[in-house]
Design a protein around this motif. Sequence first.
Motif, PDB file in Angstrom:
ATOM      1  N   LEU A 196     -40.655   5.231 -11.055  1.00 52.56           N
ATOM      2  CA  LEU A 196     -41.877   5.821 -10.523  1.00 52.56           C
ATOM      3  C   LEU A 196     -43.181   5.920 -11.614  1.00 52.56           C
ATOM      4  N   GLU A 197     -44.357   5.957 -11.169  1.00 42.65           N
ATOM      5  CA  GLU A 197     -45.441   5.823 -12.281  1.00 42.65           C
ATOM      6  C   GLU A 197     -45.756   7.363 -12.425  1.00 42.65           C
ATOM      7  N   ASP A 198     -46.536   7.610 -13.318  1.00 38.27           N
ATOM      8  CA  ASP A 198     -46.856   9.082 -13.654  1.00 38.27           C
ATOM      9  C   ASP A 198     -47.482   9.756 -12.520  1.00 38.27           C
ATOM     10  N   GLY A 199     -46.985  10.898 -12.259  1.00 37.52           N
ATOM     11  CA  GLY A 199     -47.620  11.721 -11.275  1.00 37.52           C
ATOM     12  C   GLY A 199     -46.468  12.840 -10.888  1.00 37.52           C
ATOM     13  N   GLN A 200     -47.002  13.529  -9.773  1.00 38.59           N
ATOM     14  CA  GLN A 200     -46.266  14.720  -9.088  1.00 38.59           C
ATOM     15  C   GLN A 200     -45.552  14.326  -8.141  1.00 38.59           C
ATOM     16  N   TYR A 201     -44.217  14.654  -8.033  1.00 41.26           N
ATOM     17  CA  TYR A 201     -43.352  14.234  -6.944  1.00 41.26           C
ATOM     18  C   TYR A 201     -42.416  15.480  -6.451  1.00 41.26           C
ATOM     19  N   THR A 202     -42.291  15.467  -5.190  1.00 43.20           N
ATOM     20  CA  THR A 202     -41.404  16.297  -4.471  1.00 43.20           C
ATOM     21  C   THR A 202     -40.002  15.500  -4.080  1.00 43.20           C
ATOM     22  N   VAL A 203     -38.952  16.072  -4.693  1.00 45.94           N
ATOM     23  CA  VAL A 203     -37.713  15.525  -4.694  1.00 45.94           C
ATOM     24  C   VAL A 203     -36.713  16.477  -3.813  1.00 45.94           C
ATOM     25  N   THR A 204     -36.274  15.882  -2.809  1.00 48.02           N
ATOM     26  CA  THR A 204     -35.309  16.564  -1.816  1.00 48.02           C
ATOM     27  C   THR A 204     -33.829  16.038  -1.776  1.00 48.02           C
ATOM     28  N   ALA A 205     -32.844  16.707  -1.689  1.00 47.82           N
ATOM     29  CA  ALA A 205     -31.677  16.310  -1.646  1.00 47.82           C
ATOM     30  C   ALA A 205     -30.870  16.982  -0.190  1.00 47.82           C
ATOM     31  N   ASN A 206     -29.929  16.364   0.452  1.00 50.59           N
ATOM     32  CA  ASN A 206     -29.138  17.072   1.653  1.00 50.59           C
ATOM     33  C   ASN A 206     -27.995  16.108   1.838  1.00 50.59           C
ATOM     34  N   ALA A 207     -26.895  16.795   2.403  1.00 48.14           N
ATOM     35  CA  ALA A 207     -25.670  16.164   2.518  1.00 48.14           C
ATOM     36  C   ALA A 207     -25.020  16.968   3.567  1.00 48.14           C
ATOM     37  N   ASP A 208     -23.894  16.491   4.643  1.00 46.71           N
ATOM     38  CA  ASP A 208     -23.277  17.151   5.378  1.00 46.71           C
ATOM     39  C   ASP A 208     -22.607  18.026   5.023  1.00 46.71           C
ATOM     40  N   GLY A 209     -23.043  19.520   5.407  1.00 43.77           N
ATOM     41  CA  GLY A 209     -22.122  20.662   5.297  1.00 43.77           C
ATOM     42  C   GLY A 209     -22.776  21.258   4.162  1.00 43.77           C
ATOM     43  N   TYR A 210     -24.022  21.011   3.818  1.00 43.15           N
ATOM     44  CA  TYR A 210     -24.641  21.619   2.628  1.00 43.15           C
ATOM     45  C   TYR A 210     -26.164  21.915   3.051  1.00 43.15           C
ATOM     46  N   ASN A 211     -26.686  22.974   2.654  1.00 44.83           N
ATOM     47  CA  ASN A 211     -28.491  23.074   2.794  1.00 44.83           C
ATOM     48  C   ASN A 211     -29.028  22.478   2.018  1.00 44.83           C
ATOM     49  N   GLU A 212     -30.129  21.924   2.476  1.00 43.74           N
ATOM     50  CA  GLU A 212     -31.102  20.922   1.906  1.00 43.74           C
ATOM     51  C   GLU A 212     -31.586  21.896   0.818  1.00 43.74           C
ATOM     52  N   THR A 213     -32.107  21.144  -0.333  1.00 41.08           N
ATOM     53  CA  THR A 213     -32.712  21.686  -1.486  1.00 41.08           C
ATOM     54  C   THR A 213     -34.002  20.808  -2.092  1.00 41.08           C
ATOM     55  N   SER A 214     -34.949  21.191  -2.417  1.00 41.50           N
ATOM     56  CA  SER A 214     -36.047  20.678  -2.923  1.00 41.50           C
ATOM     57  C   SER A 214     -36.479  21.146  -4.417  1.00 41.50           C
ATOM     58  N   GLU A 215     -37.424  20.259  -4.985  1.00 40.63           N
ATOM     59  CA  GLU A 215     -37.741  20.631  -6.390  1.00 40.63           C
ATOM     60  C   GLU A 215     -38.875  19.682  -6.721  1.00 40.63           C
ATOM     61  N   GLN A 216     -39.714  20.255  -7.440  1.00 40.06           N
ATOM     62  CA  GLN A 216     -41.122  19.696  -7.939  1.00 40.06           C
ATOM     63  C   GLN A 216     -40.793  18.799  -9.354  1.00 40.06           C
ATOM     64  N   VAL A 217     -41.032  17.659  -9.479  1.00 40.12           N
ATOM     65  CA  VAL A 217     -41.004  17.249 -10.867  1.00 40.12           C
ATOM     66  C   VAL A 217     -42.386  16.314 -11.130  1.00 40.12           C
ATOM     67  N   GLU A 218     -42.662  16.434 -12.493  1.00 37.39           N
ATOM     68  CA  GLU A 218     -43.693  15.389 -12.953  1.00 37.39           C
ATOM     69  C   GLU A 218     -43.179  14.394 -13.794  1.00 37.39           C
ATOM     70  N   ILE A 219     -43.887  13.321 -13.500  1.00 34.94           N
ATOM     71  CA  ILE A 219     -43.498  12.076 -14.725  1.00 34.94           C
ATOM     72  C   ILE A 219     -44.733  11.845 -15.329  1.00 34.94           C
ATOM     73  N   ASP A 220     -44.465  11.934 -16.661  1.00 34.72           N
ATOM     74  CA  ASP A 220     -45.818  11.952 -17.657  1.00 34.72           C
ATOM     75  C   ASP A 220     -45.377  11.246 -18.760  1.00 34.72           C
ATOM     76  N   GLY A 221     -45.422   9.902 -18.699  1.00 35.77           N
ATOM     77  CA  GLY A 221     -45.154   8.818 -19.782  1.00 35.77           C
ATOM     78  C   GLY A 221     -43.891   8.744 -20.444  1.00 35.77           C
ATOM     79  N   GLU A 222     -42.662   9.517 -19.633  1.00 35.25           N
ATOM     80  CA  GLU A 222     -41.322   9.174 -20.316  1.00 35.25           C
ATOM     81  C   GLU A 222     -40.583   9.550 -18.958  1.00 35.25           C
ATOM     82  N   ASN A 223     -38.972   8.925 -19.116  1.00 33.07           N
ATOM     83  CA  ASN A 223     -38.271   9.266 -18.326  1.00 33.07           C
ATOM     84  C   ASN A 223     -37.788  10.637 -18.158  1.00 33.07           C
TER      85      ASN A 223
END
Length: 314
Positions: free
Chosen positions: A181-208
């Motif tokens: 990814l390039e620098d910026g704000q992103y919304t990351v969402t994970a889901n799987a069968d039998g689990y409740n979906e969850t999301s989190e905000q993350v910022e990429i700013d010049g590093e991994n």
Amino acid sequence: MRRNARHQRAKSRSIQTSVQVLLTVSGIVLLLAGLALAASGASVGGAFGAVSDEWDESAPTDDVGSADDDTAGSGDENDGSDADGSNDTDETDSGDQNDGTEDGGGGDDGSNDDGSNDDGSDSDSNETDNETGADEPHTLTVIAEDDAGDPIKDATVEVDGGFGSFEQQDVDKDGEAEFELEDGQYTVTANADGYNETSEQVEIDGENETITLTLESTDDGNDDTGDSSPYTLTTIVEDEDGNPIDNATVELQDGSFPFGSTEKQDVDDDGEAEFEVEDGQYTVTANAEGYEETTTDVEIDGKDETITLTLVEN
């Protein structure tokens, strides 16, 4: 006398005619010579003009041009005062050539001032490299795990950067997925069968970056079909003395009567019958020949159950 006079007159006419022919031929020759000289003068003038224009274009400043004009002006004045103008012209042209040479040297200095030297080029190159490096993508590592910290191997991770930027990946055996990814704000969402979906905000700013998303299991523990795990309901039919009644029949009806299902079984030699049931309320009825029918209610709540039905003789 007359003959002599005629002879003289004829001779005079002959001389006049010859002179006229010579004059005519001379005039023609002079005319051709004049035309040739005129053509030569135009060619020479054009050549001198082209050379002068070339020198003027190579001059970087107005001062040099004015110096050339002054020199040319002084040359014109000399042309007016001297009888031989060609020498003055040659001197003027020579001066122009010298000025052009000096002006060329000034042009070299100007190119250095413009930053065409090695130091300026290196500086521009370094700035370009820095700007390019700022736009390079970085790695976002997403780890999907459950409440116990174990990786969820069948999870799917989505990364949304807005403005149509969207990417999706399945995690590997370690529950991880990687995105470039390039620098910026992103919304990351994970889901799987039998689990409740969850999301989190993350910022990429010049590093991994690395983030961990913890998925909670659903409350009822059901799979996609909504079916729960079956449990075993064991019914024992016996008489008042505690002896098994081996000819009894047991009927099982779920609590949604009159729309519920009904199941019947004959007991075995030990007076037992087993039913595979899900969580819920049930009504169990036992009867046998020579005995009065008996009924009881039972609840299945996440585990196996065993009940005993006692039949009284008629």
